[in-house]
Enzyme design. Structure first.
Site, PDB file in Angstrom:
ATOM      1  N   LEU A 159       0.833  -1.201   0.000  1.00  0.00           N
ATOM      2  CA  LEU A 159       0.000   0.000   0.000  1.00  0.00           C
ATOM      3  C   LEU A 159       0.869   1.253   0.000  1.00  0.00           C
ATOM      4  O   LEU A 159       0.529   2.257  -0.649  1.00  0.00           O
ATOM      5  CB  LEU A 159      -0.936   0.007   1.207  1.00  0.00           C
ATOM      6  CG  LEU A 159      -1.834   1.246   1.288  1.00  0.00           C
ATOM      7  CD1 LEU A 159      -2.816   1.287   0.131  1.00  0.00           C
ATOM      8  CD2 LEU A 159      -2.571   1.312   2.618  1.00  0.00           C
ATOM      9  N   TYR A 160       1.981   1.208   0.723  1.00  0.00           N
ATOM     10  CA  TYR A 160       2.902   2.348   0.724  1.00  0.00           C
ATOM     11  C   TYR A 160       3.306   2.701  -0.703  1.00  0.00           C
ATOM     12  O   TYR A 160       3.230   3.856  -1.126  1.00  0.00           O
ATOM     13  CB  TYR A 160       4.136   2.018   1.563  1.00  0.00           C
ATOM     14  CG  TYR A 160       5.265   3.006   1.395  1.00  0.00           C
ATOM     15  CD1 TYR A 160       5.143   4.310   1.879  1.00  0.00           C
ATOM     16  CD2 TYR A 160       6.440   2.648   0.751  1.00  0.00           C
ATOM     17  CE1 TYR A 160       6.168   5.233   1.709  1.00  0.00           C
ATOM     18  CE2 TYR A 160       7.475   3.557   0.590  1.00  0.00           C
ATOM     19  CZ  TYR A 160       7.328   4.845   1.070  1.00  0.00           C
ATOM     20  OH  TYR A 160       8.350   5.752   0.899  1.00  0.00           O
ATOM     21  N   ALA A 161       3.728   1.696  -1.469  1.00  0.00           N
ATOM     22  CA  ALA A 161       4.125   1.938  -2.855  1.00  0.00           C
ATOM     23  C   ALA A 161       2.956   2.458  -3.678  1.00  0.00           C
ATOM     24  O   ALA A 161       3.122   3.340  -4.531  1.00  0.00           O
ATOM     25  CB  ALA A 161       4.678   0.652  -3.466  1.00  0.00           C
TER      26      ALA A 161
END
Length: 332
Positions: A159-161
């Site tokens: 999700l960060y990416a």
């Protein structure tokens, strides 16, 4: 006293690892810096406050404890600090693995916060440049190495990416619609003094000195383009001062890495050498969201920004260890 060529620059995430170093360099060069950070508790707030203490020793530094996703608070701050001509947007919820535990802060800080920044820059008179941090994580499962800015990046595996790729797409839409200068930087595994305690260099150093075991994921079969903080700051400022154009179809994106990937085991060996101790290793499978290998093609940044990383892994880790030995309070 600031020079006639000095600028007023907003640095978001100013109490963070990279933001602190960028703000400090700008202040040392005679610019006025407005710092924004919400001082969240993802890791040691005292570490963030101690970074800020150094910045507050400069006459031309002004700090606001604000959430970048709070558009009303950010608009009020901007009105008070006019004219801000440049922005280095580094505020974000970091950490690949934490995004699997608590995803909501990533959308709040990384997506909504970036939306606020794009909107604020849009309405400023005489605004010159927005530079923002993306990440090497956007390359996801891309099998082609080294990673090039022209590679497809539509398969993020955390999700960060995904939030950082969303930033790139949002920036592109604003660049197309409103025609103000925006530059994105894909940063590759930044490390060094005053870094984040949740990163492997901090955790490994603490464990090795305590005689504890370190967790080595994917059984050590991983590699990274470890990039020392001073090299990253060089690249960010080179991008910030580059004469920005809004003529091309797409806003500029650059890889900022070390151009020399190192295996995880080489990284650990360099740390053992700097500490004068061997690590007890616990080999584990690959963790969800982790990329096995990153490697940066920095030719574009070299040609267009004059970017040239100078610090190798042995020097960089040795300098971190020297700093760490007098700052262990942050890991208690």
């Amino acid at each position: 006293m600031t020079s006639a060529l000095s600028k007023k620059i907003l640095v978001t995430g100013a109490a963070g690892f990279i933001g602190f170093h960028v703000a400090k360099r700008l202040l040392e060069e005679g610019h006025t810096v407005v710092g924004v950070d919400n001082l969240n508790s993802y890791y040691s707030v005292q570490l963030k406050k101690d970074r800020l203490k150094q910045l507050e020793s400069f006459e031309f530094f002004q700090f606001y404890c604000l959430d970048v996703a709070d558009h009303q608070a950010m608009e009020k701050m901007w009105q008070q600090e006019k004219p801000i001509t440049h922005v280095v947007h580094l505020a974000a919820q970091a950490g690949v693995r934490y995004s699997l535990i608590d995803p909501y802060p990533y959308v709040h800080s990384n997506v909504t916060g970036f939306m606020v920044m794009l909107e604020q820059c849009r309405y400023q008179e005489n605004f010159e440049h927005l530079v923002y941090a993306s990440t090497s994580s956007v390359y996801g499962l891309n099998p082609s190495l080294p990673f090039k800015e022209s590679d497809p990046v539509e398969h993020p595996i955390s999700l960060y990416a995904a939030t950082k790729r969303a930033n790139e797409l949002m920036a592109q839409s604003y660049y197309h619609l409103y025609r103000y200068p925006i530059t994105g930087l894909r940063l590759f595994t930044v490390y060094g003094p005053w870094g984040r305690p949740d990163m492997s260099l901090f955790k490994f150093t603490k464990a090795i000195l305590a005689g504890e075991t370190i967790d080595v994921y994917n059984h050590g079969q991983m590699s990274r383009d470890y990039t020392y903080i001073s090299d990253i700051v060089d690249g960010i400022l080179a991008a910030l001062w580059r004469p920005a154009s809004v003529e091309p179809r797409e806003h500029p994106l650059y890889n900022l890495g070390n151009d020399q990937k190192q295996s995880l085991m080489t990284f650990i060996e360099a740390l053992e050498e700097a500490l004068g101790r061997k690590a007890n290793k616990n080999f584990l499978p690959l963790q969800p969201g982790d990329i096995v290998e990153t490697s940066s093609d920095i030719q574009k940044a070299k040609v267009e920004l004059g970017y040239c990383p100078k610090v190798d892994i042995h020097q960089g880790i040795a300098e971190f260890v020297e700093w760490y030995k007098t700052h262990t309070i942050y890991l208690k």
